[in-house]
Scaffold this motif. Structure first.
Motif, PDB file in Angstrom:
ATOM      1  N   UNK A 280       0.862  -1.177   0.000  1.00 46.58           N
ATOM      2  CA  UNK A 280       0.000   0.000   0.000  1.00 46.58           C
ATOM      3  C   UNK A 280       0.896   1.222   0.000  1.00 46.58           C
ATOM      4  N   UNK A 281       0.658   2.129  -0.948  1.00 45.82           N
ATOM      5  CA  UNK A 281       1.451   3.361  -1.001  1.00 45.82           C
ATOM      6  C   UNK A 281       1.197   4.179   0.257  1.00 45.82           C
ATOM      7  N   UNK A 282       2.235   4.810   0.782  1.00 44.53           N
ATOM      8  CA  UNK A 282       2.116   5.611   1.998  1.00 44.53           C
ATOM      9  C   UNK A 282       1.072   6.714   1.844  1.00 44.53           C
ATOM     10  N   UNK A 283       0.386   6.979   2.940  1.00 40.84           N
ATOM     11  CA  UNK A 283      -0.557   8.096   2.976  1.00 40.84           C
ATOM     12  C   UNK A 283       0.218   9.402   3.009  1.00 40.84           C
ATOM     13  N   UNK A 284      -0.267  10.375   2.307  1.00 38.59           N
ATOM     14  CA  UNK A 284       0.385  11.673   2.248  1.00 38.59           C
ATOM     15  C   UNK A 284      -0.608  12.730   2.716  1.00 38.59           C
ATOM     16  N   UNK A 285      -0.112  13.673   3.475  1.00 36.10           N
ATOM     17  CA  UNK A 285      -0.946  14.763   3.973  1.00 36.10           C
ATOM     18  C   UNK A 285      -1.489  15.581   2.817  1.00 36.10           C
ATOM     19  N   UNK A 286      -2.781  15.891   2.834  1.00 28.88           N
ATOM     20  CA  UNK A 286      -3.301  16.769   1.785  1.00 28.88           C
ATOM     21  C   UNK A 286      -2.762  18.183   1.964  1.00 28.88           C
ATOM     22  N   UNK A 287      -2.728  18.937   0.876  1.00 27.25           N
ATOM     23  CA  UNK A 287      -2.393  20.348   1.037  1.00 27.25           C
ATOM     24  C   UNK A 287      -3.564  21.000   1.779  1.00 27.25           C
ATOM     25  N   UNK A 288      -3.359  22.154   2.394  1.00 31.60           N
ATOM     26  CA  UNK A 288      -4.423  22.749   3.219  1.00 31.60           C
ATOM     27  C   UNK A 288      -5.562  23.320   2.369  1.00 31.60           C
ATOM     28  N   UNK A 289      -6.751  23.438   2.971  1.00 31.93           N
ATOM     29  CA  UNK A 289      -7.821  24.168   2.299  1.00 31.93           C
ATOM     30  C   UNK A 289      -7.341  25.582   1.957  1.00 31.93           C
TER      31      UNK A 289
ATOM     32  N   UNK B 155     -17.890  30.879   7.489  1.00 30.70           N
ATOM     33  CA  UNK B 155     -16.549  30.686   6.957  1.00 30.70           C
ATOM     34  C   UNK B 155     -16.642  29.821   5.705  1.00 30.70           C
ATOM     35  N   UNK B 156     -15.896  30.202   4.671  1.00 26.78           N
ATOM     36  CA  UNK B 156     -15.883  29.477   3.404  1.00 26.78           C
ATOM     37  C   UNK B 156     -14.453  29.198   2.988  1.00 26.78           C
ATOM     38  N   UNK B 157     -14.249  28.182   2.167  1.00 31.75           N
ATOM     39  CA  UNK B 157     -12.923  27.817   1.682  1.00 31.75           C
ATOM     40  C   UNK B 157     -13.076  27.075   0.366  1.00 31.75           C
ATOM     41  N   UNK B 158     -11.955  26.864  -0.303  1.00 33.03           N
ATOM     42  CA  UNK B 158     -11.958  25.988  -1.473  1.00 33.03           C
ATOM     43  C   UNK B 158     -11.103  24.774  -1.131  1.00 33.03           C
ATOM     44  N   UNK B 159     -11.316  23.668  -1.841  1.00 32.32           N
ATOM     45  CA  UNK B 159     -10.613  22.426  -1.508  1.00 32.32           C
ATOM     46  C   UNK B 159      -9.098  22.561  -1.654  1.00 32.32           C
ATOM     47  N   UNK B 160      -8.368  21.639  -1.034  1.00 31.52           N
ATOM     48  CA  UNK B 160      -6.915  21.633  -1.195  1.00 31.52           C
ATOM     49  C   UNK B 160      -6.537  21.477  -2.667  1.00 31.52           C
ATOM     50  N   UNK B 161      -5.446  22.113  -3.059  1.00 33.24           N
ATOM     51  CA  UNK B 161      -4.965  21.972  -4.426  1.00 33.24           C
ATOM     52  C   UNK B 161      -4.562  20.527  -4.687  1.00 33.24           C
ATOM     53  N   UNK B 162      -3.922  19.889  -3.723  1.00 33.13           N
ATOM     54  CA  UNK B 162      -3.483  18.510  -3.869  1.00 33.13           C
ATOM     55  C   UNK B 162      -3.989  17.708  -2.666  1.00 33.13           C
ATOM     56  N   UNK B 163      -5.172  17.087  -2.784  1.00 30.25           N
ATOM     57  CA  UNK B 163      -5.738  16.376  -1.634  1.00 30.25           C
ATOM     58  C   UNK B 163      -5.037  15.052  -1.314  1.00 30.25           C
TER      59      UNK B 163
END
Length: 117
Positions: A28-37, A52-60
Motif C-alpha cells: 500500500x502506497x504511503x498516505x500523504x498529507x493533503x495540502x491545506x484548504x 466561513x468558506x474555503x476551497x478544496x486543497x490543491x493537492x488532496x
C-alpha cells in the motif's frame, strides 16, 4: 508516481539461464498529507456568529473525506465543528460577543491524514 493509499500488487521473477520462481507481494502506497484548504474567507459576521468558506486543497492526495473548522477564543479554549462532508462553508454560532477568535480549517483525506489551513 503512485497514488497514496492505493493497493498495488508486485510480482518479481529473476532470470539468469532460466526463469526462477516468481515472488508476489501486495503493498500500500504511503498516505500523504493533503495540502491545506485554500482561500479561507469570513462573511456575515455578527457579535455571536459568522460564516466561513474555503476551497478544496490543491493537492488532496486522495479523496477529502471531511473538513473541520477549528476555533480558539481569547482564553485559548479550542473548539471544533462536527465533520463537514458535503459543503465548503460552515456557519459558526454561539460565539462570545466581542471576543477575538483564531480560526482554521482542516481537510482529512481517505487515509485519515489531515492538513491545516
Amino acid at each position: 508516481g503512485l497514488i497514496p493509499s492505493r493497493n498495488y500488487s508486485v510480482t518479481v521473477r529473476a532470470f539468469t539461464v532460466g526463469a526462477g520462481p516468481a515472488a508476489s507481494l501486495s503493498v500500500v502506497a504511503d498516505a500523504i498529507t493533503p495540502s491545506p484548504p485554500q482561500h479561507i474567507t469570513v462573511s456575515d459576521v455578527t457579535s455571536i456568529s459568522l460564516t466561513i468558506e474555503w476551497i478544496p486543497p490543491i493537492d488532496p492526495n486522495g479523496n477529502v473525506k471531511f473538513y473541520k473548522v477549528h476555533y480558539i477564543n481569547g482564553s485559548n479554549t479550542p473548539e471544533e465543528s462536527p465533520e463537514i462532508k458535503d459543503s465548503l462553508t460552515y456557519h459558526l454560532t454561539g460565539l462570545t460577543p466581542y471576543t477575538n477568535y483564531s480560526i482554521y480549517v482542516t481537510a482529512t483525506n481517505n487515509a485519515n491524514v489531515r492538513s491545516r489551513s
